[in-house]
Design an enzyme around this catalytic site. Structure first.
Site, PDB file in Angstrom:
ATOM      1  CG  ASN A 187      -0.833  -0.287   2.451  1.00 23.87           C
ATOM      2  OD1 ASN A 187      -0.260  -1.302   2.802  1.00 23.87           O
ATOM      3  ND2 ASN A 187      -1.209   0.625   3.313  1.00 23.87           N
ATOM      4  CG  ASP A 188      -0.171   4.159   2.740  1.00 20.50           C
ATOM      5  OD1 ASP A 188      -1.078   3.600   2.125  1.00 20.50           O
ATOM      6  OD2 ASP A 188      -0.310   4.626   3.881  1.00 20.50           O
ATOM      7  CD  GLN A 219       2.616   0.891   5.714  1.00 21.14           C
ATOM      8  OE1 GLN A 219       1.700   0.436   6.379  1.00 21.14           O
ATOM      9  NE2 GLN A 219       3.835   1.095   6.216  1.00 21.14           N
ATOM     10  CE1 TYR A 257      -0.394  -0.982  10.200  1.00 23.32           C
ATOM     11  CE2 TYR A 257      -1.817   0.705  11.123  1.00 23.32           C
ATOM     12  CZ  TYR A 257      -1.619  -0.601  10.716  1.00 23.32           C
ATOM     13  OH  TYR A 257      -2.648  -1.500  10.837  1.00 23.32           O
ATOM     14  CB  SER A 258       2.314   5.343   6.330  1.00 21.27           C
ATOM     15  OG  SER A 258       1.906   4.411   5.370  1.00 21.27           O
ATOM     16  NE  ARG A 317      -3.798   5.477  10.220  1.00 24.91           N
ATOM     17  CZ  ARG A 317      -4.959   5.290  10.850  1.00 24.91           C
ATOM     18  NH1 ARG A 317      -4.976   5.043  12.151  1.00 24.91           N
ATOM     19  NH2 ARG A 317      -6.099   5.350  10.180  1.00 24.91           N
ATOM     20  CG  ASP A 318      -0.260   7.694   8.323  1.00 24.77           C
ATOM     21  OD1 ASP A 318       0.201   6.594   8.667  1.00 24.77           O
ATOM     22  OD2 ASP A 318      -1.425   7.850   7.899  1.00 24.77           O
ATOM     23  CD  GLU A 369      -5.896   6.316   6.713  1.00 26.18           C
ATOM     24  OE1 GLU A 369      -5.760   5.397   7.529  1.00 26.18           O
ATOM     25  OE2 GLU A 369      -6.166   6.117   5.517  1.00 26.18           O
TER      26      GLU A 369
HETATM   27  C1  FRU Z   1      -3.213   4.608   4.538  1.00 27.76           C
HETATM   28  C2  FRU Z   1      -2.926   3.860   5.826  1.00 27.76           C
HETATM   29  C3  FRU Z   1      -2.128   4.713   6.795  1.00 27.76           C
HETATM   30  C4  FRU Z   1      -1.462   3.675   7.641  1.00 27.76           C
HETATM   31  C5  FRU Z   1      -1.177   2.577   6.655  1.00 27.76           C
HETATM   32  C6  FRU Z   1      -1.276   1.183   7.209  1.00 27.76           C
HETATM   33  O1  FRU Z   1      -3.457   3.751   3.455  1.00 27.76           O
HETATM   34  O2  FRU Z   1      -4.136   3.427   6.420  1.00 27.76           O
HETATM   35  O3  FRU Z   1      -2.886   5.632   7.521  1.00 27.76           O
HETATM   36  O4  FRU Z   1      -0.303   4.136   8.249  1.00 27.76           O
HETATM   37  O5  FRU Z   1      -2.108   2.729   5.597  1.00 27.76           O
HETATM   38  O6  FRU Z   1      -0.883   0.236   6.257  1.00 27.76           O
END
Ligand code: FRU
Length: 491
Positions: free
Chosen positions: A32-33, A49, A91-92, A153-154, A217
């Site tokens: 993902n991200d 991710q 996570y991100s 987060r992030d 996010e």
């Molecule tokens: C966005 C998200 C972030 C998080 C990550 C987890 O797609 O939900 O907020 O850190 O993906 O994989």
């Protein structure tokens, strides 16, 4: 680590004809991200991710690097979810260059096995050389401040260009206890002691963002010079969950939006309440801008953005059964600002466009682009002039199911006859001039469309039928003049 490596070893992803050639895609499992994007003396590092054992949920930071943003080398995961702080996923987050190397800032996700209660902490991994990674334990920021939930987060970390002392700042996606979304700002002089400065506020927005979805996010801030006015502006990009604007667009489960203003303290001044989607495509989320190791405050120059060509909860794609992988990152995009609107131009130094011979007008059935014959990974660009009422039809993969129709006022992307028809047809109203130039970047199962010199970006996954190669152009309702046709192929 071992089980991730075993999953990679057994992976069939690279044999899958849908696995992209020049877009970052997972060696196995789910991506993902984009995370920790940083350029280090000409080498671009893209972390992401990464869930190698998908559908078993455990997120690592995958790692790929490239010198031309086209040929990517995949390295072992850089952050492993192997401590208490990140037991349920690393996570991100983002990267920042320091005197000693690079720091990767991320969110540790911990879920109590008995109560299900979540802890979100802000954590760091240090690296002298972007090869060896050392996790700092315990977390640097141990919990969210009072008044906020564990949706915290992030982190984006950068050096404050406006502070002569050179302090550091952090932007974090957050949720208030009343279940509305926001971003928090932190400050530090040494990257280890942080204090919360409060929420980012929007003094000129008339309250538009006070109750704007339930969680924001992946906030990302980038300073760009406006090409029209010559002024430096801050662009805030973020992903608000749970908004439902009553206007065109916003068709995806969660949108990714931006607004333009000026960050002064914790105020985002000049943002008047308006905001736009970064990309209007079927799949786009959580983009991030590259940092530059040598410019601690700064972004890479030109500013470059990568997004996730995916959406939360939409993992059921053909590549799961054909290769055991799902999702990809977008191609890198050079960012600019024109009249306070974001402009995104594909930035692929390893795949330069070259002039091709092409008829100077398309009318009716039209023609295949000879330079792209049998290619499944390519880019194509042209300037266009529509006769009144004319519509250009671009068939990606010739007759393999993806059709892009472009009239002067409308873009219509039809993937209803592809192997991933999710969403069917999407229409985007065009502003004057946007239909005057087009670039399409296509790489096996991902397609990105740019109109108006990058004023509109549209990303989608395109699982074509059969051989699915090349590009054919035709028209309906009149002729379309084509000038300055260019192309490049990656296969
Ligand atoms: C966005 C998200 C972030 C998080 C990550 C987890 O797609 O939900 O907020 O850190 O993906 O994989």
């Amino acid at each position: 680590m071992l089980s991730a490596l075993n999953a990679e070893r057994a992976s069939l992803a690279r044999q899958d004809p849908d696995h992209p050639l020049f877009h970052v895609a997972p060696p196995v499992g789910r991506l993902n991200d984009p995370n920790g994007l940083i350029v280090d003396s000409g080498t671009y590092h893209a972390f992401f991710q990464y869930t190698p054992e998908h559908p078993r949920k455990l997120v690592y930071w995958g790692h790929a690097r490239s010198t031309d943003l086209v040929h990517w080398t995949y390295l072992p995961p850089a952050i492993l979810p192997d401590s208490r702080q990140d037991r349920n996923g690393a996570y991100s987050g983002t990267a920042i260059g320091t005197d000693d190397g690079v720091e990767l800032w991320y969110t540790g996700n911990y879920k109590d096995a008995d109560t299900g209660e979540r802890e979100a902490t802000q954590c760091v991994v240090t690296t002298p050389d972007l090869r060896r990674f050392t996790k700092v334990v315990p977390p640097v920021i141990a919990s969210q401040p009072e008044g906020y939930t564990a949706h915290f987060r992030d982190p984006q970390v950068w050096r404050d260009p406006d502070d002569p002392q050179g302090s550091y700042r952090m932007l974090l996606g957050a949720q208030r206890e009343d279940l509305t979304g926001t971003v928090l700002l932190y400050r530090s002089s040494d990257l280890r002691e942080w204090h919360c400065e409060g929420e980012l506020s929007f003094p000129d927005a008339g309250g538009a963002f006070d109750r704007f979805g339930y969680m924001w996010e992946c906030p990302n801030l980038v300073r760009l010079r406006d090409e029209e006015s010559g002024h430096d502006r801050d662009v805030l990009i973020f992903c608000p969950q749970g908004i439902a604007p009553e206007r065109e667009g916003f068709e995806n489960v969660f949108p990714c939006v931006y607004m333009v203003g000026e960050l002064v303290g914790t105020e985002f001044r000049g943002a008047d309440g308006d905001y736009w989607e970064v990309d209007r495509g079927f799949e786009f989320y959580a983009p991030q801008v590259f940092a530059d190791r040598a410019r601690a405050w700064g972004r890479a120059d030109p500013a470059l953005l990568l997004g996730w060509a995916g959406n939360a909860g939409e993992d059921d794609q053909p590549s799961i059964s054909t290769g055991g992988w799902v999702h990809a990152l977008t191609a890198p995009r050079g960012l600019a600002l024109a009249d306070r609107r974001l402009v995104q131009r594909p930035h692929l130094p390893g795949l330069p466009l070259e002039h091709i011979g092409f008829p100077d007008s398309v009318d009716g059935d039209g023609a295949r682009v000879a330079a792209l014959e049998s290619s499944r990974s390519w880019r194509f660009s042209a300037s266009l002039a529509h006769e009144p009422g004319a519509c250009l039809e671009m068939r990606v993969g010739a007759d393999s199911g993806l059709v892009i129709r472009l009239s002067e006022s409308l873009l219509e992307v039809d993937r209803s006859r592809t192997r991933y028809p999710h969403g069917g047809i999407r229409r985007v109203s065009l502003e004057p001039g946007w239909a005057g130039s087009v670039e399409v970047v296509h790489d096996r199962s991902i397609t990105e469309i740019f109109l108006g010199g990058g004023r509109l970006a549209f990303t989608l996954r395109s699982f074509l039928e059969g051989a699915g190669s090349g590009l054919a152009l035709g028209t309906a309702g009149g002729a379309v003049r084509v000038a300055d046709a260019r192309a490049a192929r990656a296969d």
